[in-house]
Design an enzyme around this catalytic site. Structure first.
Site, short mmCIF file in Angstrom:
data_model
loop_
_atom_site.label_atom_id
_atom_site.label_comp_id
_atom_site.label_asym_id
_atom_site.label_seq_id
_atom_site.Cartn_x
_atom_site.Cartn_y
_atom_site.Cartn_z
N GLY A 12 10.09 39.22 -46.57
CA GLY A 12 11.46 37.98 -46.54
C GLY A 12 12.27 37.78 -45.10
O GLY A 12 12.46 37.03 -44.71
N THR A 13 10.77 39.31 -44.14
CA THR A 13 12.03 39.56 -42.42
C THR A 13 11.68 38.35 -41.57
O THR A 13 12.00 37.57 -40.94
CB THR A 13 11.67 40.90 -41.77
OG1 THR A 13 10.01 40.64 -42.34
CG2 THR A 13 11.81 42.11 -43.12
N LEU A 94 -3.90 29.74 -50.73
CA LEU A 94 -4.18 27.97 -51.20
C LEU A 94 -5.32 28.02 -51.55
O LEU A 94 -6.34 27.58 -50.85
CB LEU A 94 -3.46 27.37 -50.26
CG LEU A 94 -1.54 27.90 -49.81
CD1 LEU A 94 -1.86 27.68 -48.40
CD2 LEU A 94 -0.72 27.59 -51.02
N ASN A 108 0.00 30.57 -40.10
CA ASN A 108 0.18 31.66 -40.77
C ASN A 108 0.30 32.77 -40.33
O ASN A 108 0.39 32.72 -38.63
CB ASN A 108 -0.83 31.65 -41.76
CG ASN A 108 -1.25 33.18 -42.43
OD1 ASN A 108 0.16 33.67 -43.48
ND2 ASN A 108 -1.94 34.31 -42.23
N HIS A 110 -0.79 37.00 -39.10
CA HIS A 110 -0.55 37.34 -39.54
C HIS A 110 -1.00 38.84 -39.11
O HIS A 110 -0.27 38.79 -37.77
CB HIS A 110 -2.61 37.30 -39.83
CG HIS A 110 -3.90 38.86 -39.92
ND1 HIS A 110 -3.54 39.07 -41.99
CD2 HIS A 110 -4.13 39.10 -39.40
CE1 HIS A 110 -4.13 39.71 -41.71
NE2 HIS A 110 -4.42 40.67 -40.58
C1 GRF Z 1 3.94 40.97 -42.38
O1 GRF Z 1 3.82 41.78 -42.22
C2 GRF Z 1 2.92 39.30 -42.21
O2 GRF Z 1 2.67 38.95 -41.20
C3 GRF Z 1 1.77 39.28 -43.34
O3 GRF Z 1 2.96 40.52 -44.21
C4 GRF Z 1 4.00 40.66 -43.78
C5 GRF Z 1 5.61 40.15 -45.19
O4 GRF Z 1 6.85 40.19 -44.41
N1 GRF Z 1 1.13 38.99 -44.34
P1 GRF Z 1 8.12 39.96 -44.76
O5 GRF Z 1 7.98 39.34 -46.24
O6 GRF Z 1 7.99 38.75 -43.94
O7 GRF Z 1 8.89 40.58 -44.55
#
Ligand code: GRF
Length: 208
Positions: A12-13, A94, A108, A110
């Site tokens: 969840g960062t 989804l 999203n 990525h």
């Molecule tokens: C991030 O690297 C995002 O790009 C990918 O999964 C990771 C999730 O990190 N899809 P967080 O849960 O937001 O810390």
């Protein structure tokens, strides 16, 4: 006020980056109406609770079909009057009905420069492992609108990040998050909230 639904599965960062920008007032006229986690053990749930944001676990494994799962997600988002769905490290797939319901209103993040190191199976640390194995000197992150095919929708924003000679997948992941993801995702939300994103075929036009 734009009502956002954030979908998470892990640390969840990226959710935190959005929460912080709203709190600091640099992401205006937006609120996180709901956080949906696909995983009951995701640390993102604690972050949402700490921010007093309603959080609900909705797991694919509790539904018989993709259609039922989609229906539950749509009902949930409607209940919270969500206008923009943000996938912030969301690992469940989804279905078509959800994507159609929120057409051009699901984004999203990525952790690579799409179309490199993306698609099915490229999640978590894997895009960074593959980038290092390939020997690229630059990687980065991409925010895009979501279509049914993984990581395939129109690109909103991208940011490049340098690969350093002694990088491990973990150090690279950290740099991509700090320099690109946590910047790009709130920025894309800001542009959406200001009505500045226009989708024209594969292209996203950012209006002034
Ligand atoms: C991030 O690297 C995002 O790009 C990918 O999964 C990771 C999730 O990190 N899809 P967080 O849960 O937001 O810390």
């Amino acid at each position: 006020m734009l009502r956002i639904g954030v979908m998470v599965s892990g640390g969840g960062t990226n959710l935190q980056a959005i929460m912080d920008r709203i709190e600091y007032g640099t992401l205006k006229n937006c609120c996180i109406a709901t956080v949906v986690s696909s995983n009951s053990r995701a640390y993102a749930i604690e972050r949402a609770k700490r921010g007093n944001i309603p959080v609900t676990v909705i797991s694919r494994k509790n539904f018989d079909s993709e259609e039922d799962y989609d229906r539950a997600l749509i009902e949930h988002m409607k209940k919270y009057r969500v206008q923009l769905v943000v996938l912030a490290g969301f690992l469940s797939r989804l279905g078509d009905s959800f994507i159609q319901e929120y057409r051009n209103a699901i984004i999203n993040i990525h952790p690579s420069l799409i179309p490199s190191f993306c698609g099915k199976g490229f999640y978590g640390i894997i895009p960074h492992q593959k980038a290092l194995e390939y020997g690229v000197k630059i990687t980065g992150a991409t925010v895009h609108f979501v279509e049914l095919e993984y990581d395939s929708g129109p690109i909103i924003l991208q940011k490049a990040v340098e690969v350093l000679p002694d990088d491990t997948p973990e150090t690279l992941q950290k740099r991509v998050m700090e320099q690109a993801e946590w910047v790009l995702l709130p920025e894309a939300i800001r542009l959406f909230s200001e009505g500045r994103l226009e989708v024209n075929g594969r292209k996203v036009i950012i209006k002034n």
